[in-house]
Structure formats: structure tokens, C-alpha cells
Design a protein around this motif. Sequence first.
Motif, mmCIF file in Angstrom:
data_model
loop_
_atom_site.group_PDB
_atom_site.id
_atom_site.type_symbol
_atom_site.label_atom_id
_atom_site.label_comp_id
_atom_site.label_asym_id
_atom_site.label_seq_id
_atom_site.Cartn_x
_atom_site.Cartn_y
_atom_site.Cartn_z
ATOM 1 N N UNK A 216 0.854 -1.191 0.000
ATOM 2 C CA UNK A 216 0.000 0.000 0.000
ATOM 3 C C UNK A 216 0.886 1.236 0.000
ATOM 4 N N UNK A 217 0.708 2.061 -1.025
ATOM 5 C CA UNK A 217 1.453 3.322 -1.088
ATOM 6 C C UNK A 217 0.504 4.447 -1.470
ATOM 7 N N UNK A 331 7.697 2.514 11.417
ATOM 8 C CA UNK A 331 8.724 2.008 10.513
ATOM 9 C C UNK A 331 9.351 3.188 9.778
ATOM 10 N N UNK A 332 10.660 3.132 9.611
ATOM 11 C CA UNK A 332 11.439 4.233 9.049
ATOM 12 C C UNK A 332 11.233 4.329 7.542
ATOM 13 N N UNK A 333 11.136 5.567 7.021
ATOM 14 C CA UNK A 333 10.812 5.752 5.599
ATOM 15 C C UNK A 333 11.768 6.662 4.838
ATOM 16 N N UNK A 334 12.125 7.815 5.403
ATOM 17 C CA UNK A 334 12.712 8.874 4.588
ATOM 18 C C UNK A 334 13.591 9.790 5.426
ATOM 19 N N UNK A 335 14.539 10.449 4.758
ATOM 20 C CA UNK A 335 15.349 11.483 5.398
ATOM 21 C C UNK A 335 15.066 12.823 4.729
ATOM 22 N N UNK A 336 14.923 13.864 5.547
ATOM 23 C CA UNK A 336 14.770 15.237 5.066
ATOM 24 C C UNK A 336 16.030 15.988 5.472
ATOM 25 N N UNK A 337 16.978 16.168 4.546
ATOM 26 C CA UNK A 337 18.230 16.846 4.909
ATOM 27 C C UNK A 337 17.976 18.279 5.345
ATOM 28 N N UNK A 338 18.704 18.709 6.362
ATOM 29 C CA UNK A 338 18.575 20.069 6.852
ATOM 30 C C UNK A 338 19.898 20.799 6.799
ATOM 31 N N UNK A 347 9.047 8.664 9.856
ATOM 32 C CA UNK A 347 8.579 7.286 10.004
ATOM 33 C C UNK A 347 7.063 7.294 10.131
ATOM 34 N N UNK A 348 6.455 6.157 9.809
ATOM 35 C CA UNK A 348 4.999 6.056 9.778
ATOM 36 C C UNK A 348 4.507 5.057 10.826
ATOM 37 N N UNK A 349 3.248 5.214 11.210
ATOM 38 C CA UNK A 349 2.635 4.318 12.190
ATOM 39 C C UNK A 349 2.507 2.913 11.619
ATOM 40 N N UNK A 350 3.159 1.949 12.249
ATOM 41 C CA UNK A 350 3.101 0.571 11.780
ATOM 42 C C UNK A 350 1.710 -0.017 11.996
ATOM 43 N N UNK A 351 1.126 0.255 13.144
ATOM 44 C CA UNK A 351 -0.216 -0.249 13.432
ATOM 45 C C UNK A 351 -1.231 0.300 12.434
ATOM 46 N N UNK A 352 -1.157 1.593 12.155
ATOM 47 C CA UNK A 352 -2.114 2.237 11.257
ATOM 48 C C UNK A 352 -1.976 1.701 9.835
ATOM 49 N N UNK A 353 -0.740 1.514 9.368
ATOM 50 C CA UNK A 353 -0.523 1.034 7.998
ATOM 51 C C UNK A 353 -0.976 -0.413 7.831
ATOM 52 N N UNK A 354 -0.730 -1.253 8.829
ATOM 53 C CA UNK A 354 -1.188 -2.644 8.748
ATOM 54 C C UNK A 354 -2.710 -2.701 8.718
ATOM 55 N N UNK A 355 -3.358 -1.893 9.564
ATOM 56 C CA UNK A 355 -4.822 -1.871 9.589
ATOM 57 C C UNK A 355 -5.387 -1.413 8.243
#
Length: 381
Positions: A216-217, A331-338, A347-355
Amino acid sequence: MIKKYFLFKDEVQEPVEQPVNISKPDSRREWFETNIFDESWDMKEKYEDELASLPWVQDFYIGVASEPEKSWQIYITCAHSKVPSMADLKKIFGVNISYFVDFVEKSIDEDSKRSKESLPCPSYLRGPISGDELCVQEGKGGYGAVGILTNDNEKHYATTCYHVCFKNDLPENDIKEGHKILMQDCANESKGCQGATCVYTTDQHTRELGRFCYGLYNDNHDIALIGLDRSINCSDMVKFLGEKSINPALASKKEVKDMLFEKKVLPIEIIRPVKIRGILFTATGVDVKRCPKYKRCYRIKIPDNTPSPSEGDSGSLVYLLYEDEKIPFAYLCMVIPGSDKENVYYCRSLNDSIEELIRKFQLQRRIKPCLRECSFDENNH
């Protein structure tokens, strides 16, 4: 429940919102959580979109302020040479929003040519890497990390990021275009992920574990499930996690936000061969100018002079260190360089994405996390 009161100038005009009594900290929290958060404990989509549409807004996130009283706070970074407008915010959120906004001073002109050259583009943390313990191998040779194992009482799955399983190239310096490509692929039956292989790799050998099964993306999720060979089970995950004694239940967004509100910031660890520690400081947010469609992410900072996430770490499990507990939540997803190497990691909610994955594919069997050995393992030994 705090009520809103309106004053009518006549029967035809629109109602004018009057400030409610939010002088007490508990009242402020209740007002914000009732009016700004939705049922999923994210900023309401209408507010999120309208705030992102303001020309002077470059970035915003929700965190916790401690002065003058503890409360939820929307931190807004203004675009270069733009002037913030509280009037604009009141039109979106109502008059009470003035209690809950801080404007963040930008330390670098990201609109200038010099800034664009010196500040790298946001990027996914997908491979290549080597010498890892458990990873997902793409057709192009890139790698990502496995977060946890799950099961549906018939087989085990490994979680990772959808973008890790995508076997084709993604633009290196255009996260907006990469996001569009992945959205289109997910809508097209995930054809770019079919056949992606999960492997166990060391310096000596590589072993195939399973293949892409569900994914799911979209703006709010970036998850994939790898269907694992029956020889792989929870005992393998326990070995992978080591002696970390991680709580077996995934934290919900509400639980994370309650803990964040209590502590203001939360220490975290990311499961990698080299321990990575950091700080969770936001509940949600949107980088309007740099990756506007990558929404509803937690944000993490890593202390200076310590190990930080790198290519191949997408999908890694992130857990909270809270009152002697290790609570998995993301779960880790992306880096935003500063500027000055002050990178921020999404990072995104693992529980929310699985549901949401369960809802999308209308899976009849409940998918449960396996952070310790489960009865499903016992029944299949």
C-alpha cells in the motif's frame, strides 16, 4: 466537551465564532484534540490541505509546548520573504487557534539557488547496503530493512516499505516525482513490486526468505508485506531483535500522542545492526515545499556525533523508550536533509498502515505482530 458559541448579527449572515474558555491546560488540550485532530489522531484533512495551500507556509508540524502552559502546538515555518498571517489561520481553524501556533524562524533561504545546491533533496532510505542481517532485495540490487514479522494463522509475513519493494529506478533528486511513480504503481496492482524478494544476507552468503505479497502506497502509507517461507518464523525474529525485550503490542497513534503529550519528546531506538538512538518530537506534519504529498509522518532527530540512519534502512522498526518499556510504533521511511547536517527522519505508524492494508485487500484473517514467539509457531513445529 467544550462547546462553541456563536453570535449572530442577523438571521442571514454567517455565524461569527466567539472564543471559548481555554485558560486551563486541560481545557486547551481538550479543545485541540476535539477540534484539530480527527478520529485517527491526525490533523483533520481539511485543515491539513488548507494550511498547506497558504503561500507563506513552508512547513508545519504538531508538537508539544511547555510554556506558558503545556499544550499541543502547531509549529509553522514561513517561506523565505513571506510574512505569516494569523488572520489566515483564524479563517481556517477559528479564533482560538492563536493559542496554539508558533512561527519557526528559518535559518536558511531554501528558495535561493545557493540553498538548493547546498541542501540535498529529501530521499527514501533504500539501498544498496551489505553485511546486514535481514533485508529486501530489489531487482536493481538495492536493499531495505525488515521491521517486524506478522502472521495471519496461516503464514508469516515480514513488513518493510513499499518503496523498498519497487524494482524499478526512482528519481534520485526528485522525491515529488518518485512519490507520483509509486502512487501510480500501487494503483496499477503493484506491478513494479511483484517478484521482489526478501533475503537474509551476511558477508558469507545470501538466503531467499520470501516474496512481495501485499503493498500500500499513498500520501499516508508506505508499507509492504513479504510472504515468508514456512521455515521462517517468530524465533528468527526474536534472534534478529536480540535481547531487547520489546513489547509484543504495536502502539496506536492515540497511545503515541498521549505519551508524547506527557513527555514533550520521547527517546526512540531504531533496530539496525548498529544501534541508532534519537528523539521523537512531532505528532504529525507536512513539509509543504519539499515533499508536500508525504503526509502524516512522525519526525525523529538523531543527536550529533552518533550513528544515524543511512541507505538501506527504509522499513526498519522504530520503538519508544517509555518508563522502562520498549514499545514498537513505527517504521522508518525517509530522510529530510537540513542545514548544518540537522537531518530529520520520517517514520509512519506501523499499526495504522497494517490496519489500512487489511481494509484495502479485505483480508479476512487478522494480521498480528510477532515480536515474540507465538502459538502459530508452536502449532507448526
